[in-house]
Motif scaffolding. Sequence first.
Motif, short mmCIF file in Angstrom:
data_model
loop_
_atom_site.label_atom_id
_atom_site.label_comp_id
_atom_site.label_asym_id
_atom_site.label_seq_id
_atom_site.Cartn_x
_atom_site.Cartn_y
_atom_site.Cartn_z
N SER A 82 0.82 -1.21 0.00
CA SER A 82 0.00 0.00 0.00
C SER A 82 0.86 1.26 0.00
N LEU A 83 2.20 1.09 0.08
CA LEU A 83 3.11 2.22 0.07
C LEU A 83 4.10 2.13 -1.08
N VAL A 133 5.74 11.61 2.43
CA VAL A 133 5.54 11.63 3.87
C VAL A 133 6.60 10.73 4.51
N ILE A 134 7.02 11.06 5.71
CA ILE A 134 7.87 10.14 6.47
C ILE A 134 6.94 9.23 7.27
N PHE A 135 7.17 7.93 7.12
CA PHE A 135 6.41 6.92 7.86
C PHE A 135 7.34 6.26 8.88
N TYR A 136 6.75 5.80 9.98
CA TYR A 136 7.52 4.98 10.93
C TYR A 136 6.85 3.62 11.05
N GLU A 195 4.00 -3.53 13.30
CA GLU A 195 2.98 -4.24 12.52
C GLU A 195 2.66 -3.54 11.21
N ALA A 196 2.75 -2.23 11.20
CA ALA A 196 2.36 -1.47 10.00
C ALA A 196 3.15 -0.16 9.95
N TRP A 197 3.17 0.43 8.75
CA TRP A 197 3.79 1.74 8.57
C TRP A 197 2.75 2.81 8.89
N VAL A 198 3.16 3.80 9.70
CA VAL A 198 2.25 4.86 10.15
C VAL A 198 2.80 6.20 9.67
N ALA A 199 1.93 7.00 9.04
CA ALA A 199 2.34 8.31 8.51
C ALA A 199 2.54 9.30 9.65
N LEU A 200 3.57 10.12 9.51
CA LEU A 200 3.84 11.19 10.46
C LEU A 200 3.45 12.53 9.84
N ASP A 201 3.13 13.49 10.68
CA ASP A 201 2.86 14.85 10.21
C ASP A 201 4.18 15.41 9.71
N ALA A 228 7.88 7.81 1.92
CA ALA A 228 6.96 7.03 1.08
C ALA A 228 5.70 7.85 0.80
N THR A 229 4.84 7.25 -0.01
CA THR A 229 3.50 7.77 -0.21
C THR A 229 2.58 6.57 -0.37
N GLU A 230 1.33 6.77 -0.11
CA GLU A 230 0.39 5.68 -0.30
C GLU A 230 0.19 5.47 -1.80
N THR A 231 0.19 4.20 -2.23
CA THR A 231 0.05 3.92 -3.66
C THR A 231 -1.29 4.41 -4.19
N SER A 232 -2.28 4.53 -3.35
CA SER A 232 -3.57 5.06 -3.80
C SER A 232 -3.44 6.50 -4.28
N ASN A 233 -2.46 7.25 -3.75
CA ASN A 233 -2.22 8.62 -4.22
C ASN A 233 -1.78 8.61 -5.68
N VAL A 234 -0.97 7.64 -6.05
CA VAL A 234 -0.45 7.56 -7.41
C VAL A 234 -1.57 7.24 -8.38
N VAL A 235 -2.37 6.24 -8.07
CA VAL A 235 -3.44 5.80 -8.96
C VAL A 235 -4.56 6.84 -9.03
N SER A 236 -4.98 7.36 -7.89
CA SER A 236 -6.13 8.26 -7.89
C SER A 236 -5.80 9.63 -8.46
N ASP A 237 -4.52 10.03 -8.43
CA ASP A 237 -4.16 11.34 -8.95
C ASP A 237 -3.95 11.37 -10.45
N VAL A 238 -3.88 10.22 -11.12
CA VAL A 238 -3.68 10.20 -12.56
C VAL A 238 -5.03 10.48 -13.22
#
Length: 186
Positions: free
Chosen positions: A53-54, A95-98, A102-108, A131-141
């Motif tokens: 998802s990232l 975004v910087i994720f940590y 269990e999962a990657w969490v987005a930071l402000d 990283a960025t969420e892959t949904s950003n790539v698909v939905s922004d095209v």
Amino acid sequence: VEVNIIEGQETIFESLDGTVEVMISENTVITLNGEEINSITLEPVINPNPDTSLMFFSDVYDFQPSGVTFSPPITITINYGEINLPPGLSEEDLVIFYYDGEAWVALDTFVDQDNNLLVVNVNHFTKFVVATETSNVVSDVSSSEFEESEDDYLIDEDKSFNWLLITLIMLIVLSIVFFYIAFRKR
């Protein structure tokens, strides 16, 4: 990189590749399981847990010891350099994720586009990545961009068909010439 923290002094250090900078203010208390520590490390690592998802735009950086806490928070700056972003994605989407185990969490994340920097304040150590969420790539095209790429595919398909047709015609012509020469001698 291993860094020894001197109590009462501001500490700034970088990763070996110069991509990550950490700033610890002079009044920061660094603790692990309730006890103060004075040594921390920073290492780039292979992605410990691939997440489809990232979309990653940096190495994963492992800040150790994991679980160290900071009061007040420290500042981590990651230089993402000159990267080629996919269509529809902007630097503001980075975004910087940590990794929470269990999962990657987005930071402000503050994005400094002029200097290609991402900046976050954190109160603990773990693994971090740009990283960025892959949904950003698909939905922004936009649909027009998709249609253009679809048309490009059709053009390539037509070219393949044309080459196949040309090859077939050449085989037929060569066969006719071969049979003409072969039967003409008789």
